[in-house]
Scaffold this active site. Structure first.
Site, mmCIF file in Angstrom:
data_model
loop_
_atom_site.group_PDB
_atom_site.id
_atom_site.type_symbol
_atom_site.label_atom_id
_atom_site.label_comp_id
_atom_site.label_asym_id
_atom_site.label_seq_id
_atom_site.Cartn_x
_atom_site.Cartn_y
_atom_site.Cartn_z
ATOM 1 N N HIS A 86 -0.525 -15.650 -9.166
ATOM 2 C CA HIS A 86 -0.630 -14.586 -8.159
ATOM 3 C C HIS A 86 -0.676 -15.203 -6.760
ATOM 4 O O HIS A 86 0.061 -14.790 -5.866
ATOM 5 C CB HIS A 86 -1.880 -13.742 -8.410
ATOM 6 C CG HIS A 86 -2.289 -12.876 -7.243
ATOM 7 N ND1 HIS A 86 -1.589 -11.748 -6.881
ATOM 8 C CD2 HIS A 86 -3.308 -12.992 -6.352
ATOM 9 C CE1 HIS A 86 -2.170 -11.207 -5.806
ATOM 10 N NE2 HIS A 86 -3.214 -11.947 -5.466
ATOM 11 N N ASP A 115 24.553 -15.642 15.905
ATOM 12 C CA ASP A 115 24.094 -15.826 14.523
ATOM 13 C C ASP A 115 23.029 -16.908 14.580
ATOM 14 O O ASP A 115 22.687 -17.406 15.649
ATOM 15 C CB ASP A 115 25.260 -16.272 13.610
ATOM 16 C CG ASP A 115 24.963 -15.983 12.140
ATOM 17 O OD1 ASP A 115 23.851 -16.334 11.681
ATOM 18 O OD2 ASP A 115 25.815 -15.395 11.451
ATOM 19 N N TRP A 151 -4.268 -21.687 -7.025
ATOM 20 C CA TRP A 151 -3.093 -21.987 -6.180
ATOM 21 C C TRP A 151 -3.328 -23.262 -5.377
ATOM 22 O O TRP A 151 -2.406 -23.886 -4.889
ATOM 23 C CB TRP A 151 -2.725 -20.807 -5.271
ATOM 24 C CG TRP A 151 -3.470 -20.737 -3.964
ATOM 25 C CD1 TRP A 151 -4.688 -20.172 -3.765
ATOM 26 C CD2 TRP A 151 -3.042 -21.239 -2.693
ATOM 27 N NE1 TRP A 151 -5.048 -20.310 -2.447
ATOM 28 C CE2 TRP A 151 -4.055 -20.946 -1.768
ATOM 29 C CE3 TRP A 151 -1.901 -21.897 -2.238
ATOM 30 C CZ2 TRP A 151 -3.966 -21.298 -0.422
ATOM 31 C CZ3 TRP A 151 -1.818 -22.250 -0.896
ATOM 32 C CH2 TRP A 151 -2.845 -21.954 -0.003
ATOM 33 N N SER A 179 13.390 -25.272 0.899
ATOM 34 C CA SER A 179 13.881 -24.009 1.453
ATOM 35 C C SER A 179 13.171 -23.673 2.761
ATOM 36 O O SER A 179 13.810 -23.328 3.757
ATOM 37 C CB SER A 179 13.680 -22.904 0.423
ATOM 38 O OG SER A 179 13.608 -21.658 1.043
ATOM 39 N N SER A 180 11.840 -23.800 2.774
ATOM 40 C CA SER A 180 11.098 -23.457 3.992
ATOM 41 C C SER A 180 11.462 -24.379 5.138
ATOM 42 O O SER A 180 11.586 -23.944 6.280
ATOM 43 C CB SER A 180 9.592 -23.578 3.779
ATOM 44 O OG SER A 180 9.171 -22.750 2.779
ATOM 45 N N HIS A 263 -4.370 -25.668 5.758
ATOM 46 C CA HIS A 263 -4.850 -24.846 6.857
ATOM 47 C C HIS A 263 -3.745 -24.405 7.804
ATOM 48 O O HIS A 263 -3.635 -23.225 8.113
ATOM 49 C CB HIS A 263 -6.060 -25.401 7.583
ATOM 50 C CG HIS A 263 -6.742 -24.269 8.279
ATOM 51 N ND1 HIS A 263 -7.546 -23.393 7.617
ATOM 52 C CD2 HIS A 263 -6.604 -23.788 9.517
ATOM 53 C CE1 HIS A 263 -7.892 -22.413 8.431
ATOM 54 N NE2 HIS A 263 -7.337 -22.632 9.594
ATOM 55 N N GLU A 265 -0.846 -23.933 6.979
ATOM 56 C CA GLU A 265 -0.135 -22.946 6.165
ATOM 57 C C GLU A 265 -0.712 -21.543 6.383
ATOM 58 O O GLU A 265 0.012 -20.559 6.463
ATOM 59 C CB GLU A 265 -0.227 -23.353 4.694
ATOM 60 C CG GLU A 265 0.171 -22.276 3.690
ATOM 61 C CD GLU A 265 1.648 -21.967 3.693
ATOM 62 O OE1 GLU A 265 2.410 -22.816 4.185
ATOM 63 O OE2 GLU A 265 2.029 -20.890 3.219
ATOM 64 N N TYR A 267 -1.979 -20.402 9.038
ATOM 65 C CA TYR A 267 -1.476 -19.862 10.304
ATOM 66 C C TYR A 267 0.008 -19.592 10.255
ATOM 67 O O TYR A 267 0.498 -18.705 10.958
ATOM 68 C CB TYR A 267 -1.848 -20.799 11.457
ATOM 69 C CG TYR A 267 -3.344 -20.801 11.641
ATOM 70 C CD1 TYR A 267 -4.010 -19.590 11.812
ATOM 71 C CD2 TYR A 267 -4.090 -21.946 11.566
ATOM 72 C CE1 TYR A 267 -5.379 -19.542 11.913
ATOM 73 C CE2 TYR A 267 -5.463 -21.914 11.677
ATOM 74 C CZ TYR A 267 -6.102 -20.715 11.847
ATOM 75 O OH TYR A 267 -7.459 -20.660 11.940
ATOM 76 N N SER A 278 2.689 -7.919 18.596
ATOM 77 C CA SER A 278 2.857 -8.023 20.038
ATOM 78 C C SER A 278 4.138 -7.361 20.517
ATOM 79 O O SER A 278 4.304 -7.109 21.703
ATOM 80 C CB SER A 278 2.856 -9.497 20.471
ATOM 81 O OG SER A 278 1.671 -10.115 20.071
ATOM 82 N N HIS A 312 -12.922 -27.490 6.697
ATOM 83 C CA HIS A 312 -13.854 -26.361 6.540
ATOM 84 C C HIS A 312 -13.645 -25.640 5.205
ATOM 85 O O HIS A 312 -14.432 -24.786 4.848
ATOM 86 C CB HIS A 312 -13.787 -25.391 7.731
ATOM 87 C CG HIS A 312 -12.534 -24.610 7.852
ATOM 88 N ND1 HIS A 312 -12.024 -24.196 9.050
ATOM 89 C CD2 HIS A 312 -11.671 -24.152 6.931
ATOM 90 C CE1 HIS A 312 -10.914 -23.521 8.860
ATOM 91 N NE2 HIS A 312 -10.682 -23.484 7.580
ATOM 92 N N HIS A 313 -12.584 -26.004 4.493
ATOM 93 C CA HIS A 313 -12.405 -25.449 3.149
ATOM 94 C C HIS A 313 -13.221 -26.232 2.130
ATOM 95 O O HIS A 313 -13.237 -25.889 0.961
ATOM 96 C CB HIS A 313 -10.932 -25.503 2.733
ATOM 97 C CG HIS A 313 -10.048 -24.671 3.600
ATOM 98 N ND1 HIS A 313 -9.699 -23.387 3.290
ATOM 99 C CD2 HIS A 313 -9.449 -24.940 4.775
ATOM 100 C CE1 HIS A 313 -8.909 -22.902 4.240
ATOM 101 N NE2 HIS A 313 -8.751 -23.820 5.157
ATOM 102 N N THR A 338 -8.025 -16.705 19.141
ATOM 103 C CA THR A 338 -7.781 -15.521 18.325
ATOM 104 C C THR A 338 -8.374 -14.299 19.003
ATOM 105 O O THR A 338 -7.763 -13.229 19.034
ATOM 106 C CB THR A 338 -8.380 -15.704 16.916
ATOM 107 O OG1 THR A 338 -8.042 -17.007 16.446
ATOM 108 C CG2 THR A 338 -7.840 -14.674 15.958
ATOM 109 N N LYS A 341 -6.187 -13.022 21.754
ATOM 110 C CA LYS A 341 -5.081 -12.204 21.270
ATOM 111 C C LYS A 341 -5.524 -10.764 21.056
ATOM 112 O O LYS A 341 -4.873 -9.824 21.503
ATOM 113 C CB LYS A 341 -4.547 -12.769 19.964
ATOM 114 C CG LYS A 341 -3.828 -14.075 20.161
ATOM 115 C CD LYS A 341 -2.898 -14.349 19.021
ATOM 116 C CE LYS A 341 -1.804 -15.277 19.432
ATOM 117 N NZ LYS A 341 -0.588 -14.641 19.834
ATOM 118 N N ARG A 460 -15.620 -16.634 -7.374
ATOM 119 C CA ARG A 460 -14.223 -16.238 -7.566
ATOM 120 C C ARG A 460 -13.674 -16.934 -8.807
ATOM 121 O O ARG A 460 -14.304 -17.832 -9.356
ATOM 122 C CB ARG A 460 -13.407 -16.604 -6.331
ATOM 123 C CG ARG A 460 -13.350 -18.085 -6.060
ATOM 124 C CD ARG A 460 -12.795 -18.387 -4.691
ATOM 125 N NE ARG A 460 -11.355 -18.257 -4.654
ATOM 126 C CZ ARG A 460 -10.573 -18.970 -3.839
ATOM 127 N NH1 ARG A 460 -11.097 -19.849 -3.011
ATOM 128 N NH2 ARG A 460 -9.278 -18.800 -3.839
#
Lengths: 536, 175, 386
Positions: A86, A115, A151, A179-180, A263, A265, A267, A278, A312-313, A338, A341, A460
């Protein structure tokens, strides 16, 4: 402080003539061989919608099992596969491709390019994706099942203690990484080289800016992810011991390397949504975006900070106090850009002349709910409290507020915002409003109570739980089912537009719309801006 | 139209560099650990002898020996803890015995707790620097010669040195 | 005038709503069912206060931002005839809303840092316990006493499979809790035998990862006797959700009694095991102890029926492994199968339990091999080594 941007864009008059001979191949080969940014954008978006439903079905298995205490439907090993796949499907299959799809469609239109800069590579970067996910999902049907280490696939659970689906998983991650990276390069080259004359850096719409920064993040961290999974592969199959203490490695190092990717990722999955919102807020407030420059600076600072907060993870892994304090302070610091924004969006709405069509509804919901996710993120940064929050449903609630009501709501509002331009017909406003209200209510039924079960102590990634969490979990599962069903309204809306059912859209589509993309007809012709427009 | 080539070349270079950086993180991490004490990693090579002794305080050093489930040895420190002055050199023996009928190779991985104290824990000689082969039913004293760096911040009063013993017998030699 | 009234109504209802929300949250804060526990230690109280403080700060920030936003949504809409103003920036205000959050953050960081430093100070402990996680149980070893034992889930399988009514402490009960004395500073050294686990007891505000090969440390000091429950908090494979932690905190006198009793019991058990090694046991004895051992240690994966989980966990019923070569069978139970969930049980089970469970596996579920495995057979294989 702010200059007048995007208000004075103009398309030269004979532009429209050039675009009229729309020859395109037909049938399946059109889609297989296409190098047209609009076709590829469409492919990306449809792929992402499919993956959203696949990932959603896996989530439904999770929620069905958690509806009541006890094991009812699946065994714990399969449950772990569900949470793992998931996460992977939603992150790499639904959210990221949707943003790439939007970039493909909108970036050339917004900067007046004919293009994407590298059209053939563009075709490749899309067509790798379905294969990658076919490989990943096929492991679920293999003997022993798919990856089940979460994950985040922490070693040694994903190395020494995993089954052979690891090899498939690693190959699939390599493919989607490639790909990315190709997609990101394309975006960067397009934005650097193909801007229309007069489209200076500080005139670029924020969506283009946020995507440019995102693309750089992708290029910087996807190779690190590729390195991580390669180490997992060699540890498991080729006798290296990067993450195995017995051979001089260290399992905690896995987490450092993973989150060095992980991390930024996070963002990558939210910055383009900032860009979408925006664009939408000023349109429906009929007022220029407040603090354009500070928005750009804030995005860049968030991107920069994302490289120095990864640990921090992993506060509970046992770090020296000095390192813990460093990562706590940098993490808290992210709240500042943040916050800027969010304040800018509110200031854009302030004294505007607002209307609330579906895209605006989703954008407003985005601001509110993303802010809730951001505030719980701030709570998570406080290390002593994080020791209690870490790996509980509080964290699950936090990142789903940021990713579902943040990233996904951003994408959905973008789709409603631009679909008239893509298909030439307006979506049904009534269905859109239904979709919005159903989603809003159910998504909060789904994720809001998770804060409380997490605080009360539910970890979790568990298939079964203690009795005191039962009522909340039942409620959450009902919310999940409703949220899943609500998205069918979205599919209905999109399909109606694709089948050209609905009111014909004008070129401008929205009363307050500003920017080059609104100056070409709706639907956007197959080829646009073959002579670059002049931007004053 | 502007040439894309140069830009693409730069971007590809960034990608390759970042892929390499992922791997460079492995040695970087080790350096980082040594300085900050993540996981209580200590230098895996001999430290120079101690220069001075700080007799004004005593540190209690505790010893822990863990066995990985894959190794049928017994493994224990001779004493549970010692008191030392910073700078004072001590030798402590760990007794290991191979309980099986086969020759085996063990490898001890050290970890010092609290992690911040790890860089002040200096090993002059340690059985953990190399692999330790033991014949069937052979018992052996394994010494560690160490001292605590007198620079150790004053708030540390207890340091734990833990070893985990792994089976490093090559798979082909086993069974 | 009408607009004004409408706005007033909106603002009033917004404040009422906010007040209700805050109230319900405060109310819930008192019931631990929906909020973080205050816990039982000085540190956990500090953590709780910190949590509530940040929570209220976040609520206030959220309330102010959303109030402004909803005010503007109510008043500055086109249908109300609002005309859009065209301002798009103000250096003063932008600096202001960069500076204010920085100040708030500093205010939050100070107590957080203070608590953190206190939490990490493990010096001058009175008692040290080595906590080792393994798939899927905890092992406790007291450094000051010759006491060590495994602690594993006590909830019967039938409750998990919804065949029996779930007990009050469903999934939160263990066979042997960790016992600690009150009023003493206890240091925990945390490590793991296989994958990463995390030892989490909310009432002590302790969550520490158990990393294989390395040790972590943390501490607590509990003043109130009582039973405190927690569980593994890091995904550690299939039965991650089934490895609870129970800590029974007793008065120092009671703790001493308990410790003395344990020392004696463990010595007794050792003597019995040595005696058992000399003796042979009957099929009935072996099967009885074997079934008990199987159900508490093996059935989580291989199932009570011995049928395993297709594709993930091999079946024992009718399997070649448990019906043919006896030494090979003993070997895999004693040493496990590397790189799979099949762990080494030599350390966790006594030799008589090993002999019994192997006999049980060879004769249950129609495997009727008739083989008897004695303690001496097990000892022989273990001594032969890997």
């Amino acid at each position: 402080m702010s200059t007048d941007n995007s208000n004075t864009l103009d398309v030269n008059a004979d532009q429209q003539h050039v675009d009229h001979h729309d020859h395109k191949p037909t049938g399946i080969t059109r889609w297989l061989y296409t190098t047209n940014h609009k076709d590829i954008g469409t492919l990306y978006l449809l792929f992402s919608l499919t993956m959203l439903f696949i990932g959603g079905s896996l989530a439904m298995v999770i929620r069905a099992e958690l509806f009541q205490p006890g094991l009812q439907f699946v065994d714990p090993h399969f449950f772990n596969q569900m949470t793992t796949v998931h996460g992977l499907v939603m992150v790499f299959g639904a959210i990221m491709p949707a943003f790439v799809g939007l970039a493909n469609w909108m970036v050339p239109l917004m900067i007046g390019a004919p293009d994407m800069a590298l059209p053939r590579m563009n075709n490749w970067s899309f067509w790798i994706l379905p294969f990658s996910f076919f490989i990943l999902l096929s492991t679920l049907f293999m003997e022993g099942g798919g990856p089940a280490a979460g994950w985040t696939f922490y070693a040694p659970l994903s190395t020494t203690y995993s089954n052979d689906s690891t090899a498939f998983f690693v190959f699939s991650v390599h493919l989607l990484g490639i790909s990315s990276i190709m997609g990101a390069m394309n975006v960067i080259v397009t934005i650097f080289n193909l801007r229309a004359p007069g489209m200076t850096w500080m005139k670029m719409p924020l969506f283009v800016w946020t995507w440019l920064i995102t693309a750089f993040l992708l290029i910087a961290v996807m190779p690190v992810l590729a390195g991580t999974v390669t180490m997992v592969l060699t540890d498991k199959y080729f006798g290296t011991s990067f993450f195995d203490a017995a051979g001089g490695g260290d399992p905690v190092m896995f987490q450092h390397i993973f989150w060095f990717f992980g991390h930024p990722e996070v963002y990558i999955m939210i910055l383009p949504a900032f860009g979408i919102v925006s664009s939408i807020i000023p349109t429906f407030a009929r007022k220029p975006l407040f603090g354009y420059e500070s928005m750009v600076v804030a995005t860049a600072s968030i991107a920069f900070l994302s490289f120095i907060v990864w640990a921090h993870h992993m506060f509970t892994t046992g770090m020296p106090v000095a390192a813990e304090l460093f990562f706590m302070y940098t993490t808290m610091l992210i709240a500042v850009p943040t916050g800027v924004k969010v304040f800018n969006w509110v200031a854009t709405m302030w004294r505007g002349s607002m209307t609330f069509e579906t895209p605006m509804m989703f954008a407003v919901a985005f601001i509110v709910l993303f802010t809730i996710g951001g505030l719980s993120g701030l709570m998570l940064a406080i290390i002593p409290a994080d020791f209690q929050y870490q790996d509980t449903y509080f964290v699950v609630a936090h990142f789903h507020y940021v990713l579902v009501t943040g990233a996904l709501f951003g994408i959905i509002s973008g789709v409603y915002f631009w679909i008239p331009k893509w298909t030439g017909v307006m979506y049904s406003e009534r269905l859109g409003q239904w979709h919005f209200w159903c989603s809003l209510i159910s998504v909060n039924m789904l994720f809001f109570p998770m804060h409380f079960v997490g605080l009360a102590g539910m970890p979790r990634r568990i298939p079964d739980y203690a009795l005191q969490f039962a009522d909340m979990n039942a409620f959450i599962s009902i919310g999940a089912a409703l949220f899943g069903l609500s998205q069918l309204i979205f599919v209905w809306c999109v399909v109606r537009c694709m089948r050209k059912k609905g009111e014909k859209a004008s070129a401008e589509v929205w009363e307050g719309a500003q920017g080059l993309e609104w100056q070409i007809p709706s639907p956007a012709p197959y080829h646009t801006f073959q002579t670059p427009p002049k931007v004053k | 139209m502007v040439s894309h080539k140069l830009l693409i070349r730069k971007l590809v270079l960034i990608c390759i560099a970042m892929f390499g950086f992922g791997f460079a993180l492995v040695p970087l991490y080790d350096v980082f650990c040594r300085y900050t004490g993540i996981n209580g990693k200590t230098e895996n090579t001999a430290a120079p002898a101690s220069r001075r002794v700080d007799a004004s305080r005593e540190i209690s050093v505790e010893f822990l020996a863990n066995l990985d489930p894959g190794i049928a040895w017994s493994f224990a420190p001779e004493i549970v803890s010692v008191s030392v002055h910073p700078g004072q050199v001590k030798i402590v023996n760990f007794l290991a015995e191979n309980l099986t009928d086969k020759a085996m190779i063990g490898r001890a991985v050290p970890s010092v707790s609290p992690g911040e104290a790890a860089r002040y824990f200096k090993k002059i000689e340690c059985f953990c620097f190399v692999e330790q082969p033991l014949d069937a039913h052979q018992a052996k004293f394994m010494p560690v010669q160490f001292y605590i760096d007198p620079e150790l911040p004053s708030h540390f009063t207890t340091i734990t040195l833990s070893y985990r013993l792994y089976n490093n017998t090559p798979r082909t030699a086993g069974r | 005038m009408k607009h004004y009234l409408f706005g007033l109504k909106c603002v009033t209802s917004y404040s009422v709503l906010f007040w209700l929300l805050l109230n319900s949250i405060t109310l819930q804060a008192q019931t631990e069912k929906y909020n973080m526990t205050r816990g039982a230690t000085d540190i956990s109280h500090q953590v709780y206060d910190l949590h509530m403080a940040i929570f209220y700060i976040c609520c206030v920030i959220g309330a102010i931002v959303f109030a402004l936003m909803f005010w503007s949504i109510v008043y500055h809409r086109k249908s109300k005839g609002a005309k859009a103003e065209q301002f798009h920036g103000s250096l003063k205000i932008e600096l202001l809303w960069t500076a204010i959050p920085v100040l708030i953050l500093i205010v939050m960081a100070i107590p957080a840092s203070r608590t953190l430093i206190a939490m990490e100070d493990t010096s001058k402990a009175d008692l040290t316990v080595l906590v080792t996680g393994s798939q899927w149980k905890w092992h406790y070893k007291y450094m000051e006493y010759p006491i060590e034992f495994y602690s594993m889930l006590a909830t019967p399988r039938e409750q998990i499979d919804n065949l029996a009514e779930k007990a009050e402490f469903y999934l939160r009960d263990v066979d042997k809790p960790l016992v600690l004395p009150t009023g003493k500073k206890i240091r925990f050294l945390v490590t793991s035998d296989d994958v990463i686990h995390a030892w989490w007891v909310p009432a002590f505000a302790i969550k520490k990862d158990a990393n294989p090969g390395f040790i972590n440390e943390t501490w607590t000091k509990v003043d109130k006797p009582g039973v405190y429950r927690g569980q593994c908090a890091e995904l550690c494979g299939k039965d991650h959700g089934f490895m609870p932690i129970v800590v029974d905190v007793k008065n120092p006198e009671e703790f001493d009694l308990w410790a003395a009793e344990q020392v004696e019991l463990q010595a007794q058990a050792k003597a019995e095991a040595e005696k058992a090694a000399q003796q042979t046991q009957s099929m009935e004895e072996l099967m009885l102890l074997g079934q008990k051992t199987y159900e508490s240690h093996c059935a989580m994966c291989h199932q009570i029926s011995g049928e395993g989980l297709p594709g993930a966990i091999p079946a024992l019923k009718g399997s070649v492994m448990v019906t043919q070569d006896i030494p090979a069978h003993i070997h895999i139970v004693a040493y496990g199968k590397p790189a799979t969930a099949m762990q080494a049980f030599a350390k966790q089970l006594t030799t008589s339990e090993l002999a019994a469970v192997i006999t049980y596996e060879r004769n249950a579920w129609g495997n009727n091999t008739g083989d008897l495995v004695q303690v001496a057979d097990v000892v022989a294989v273990i001594e032969a080594g890997e």
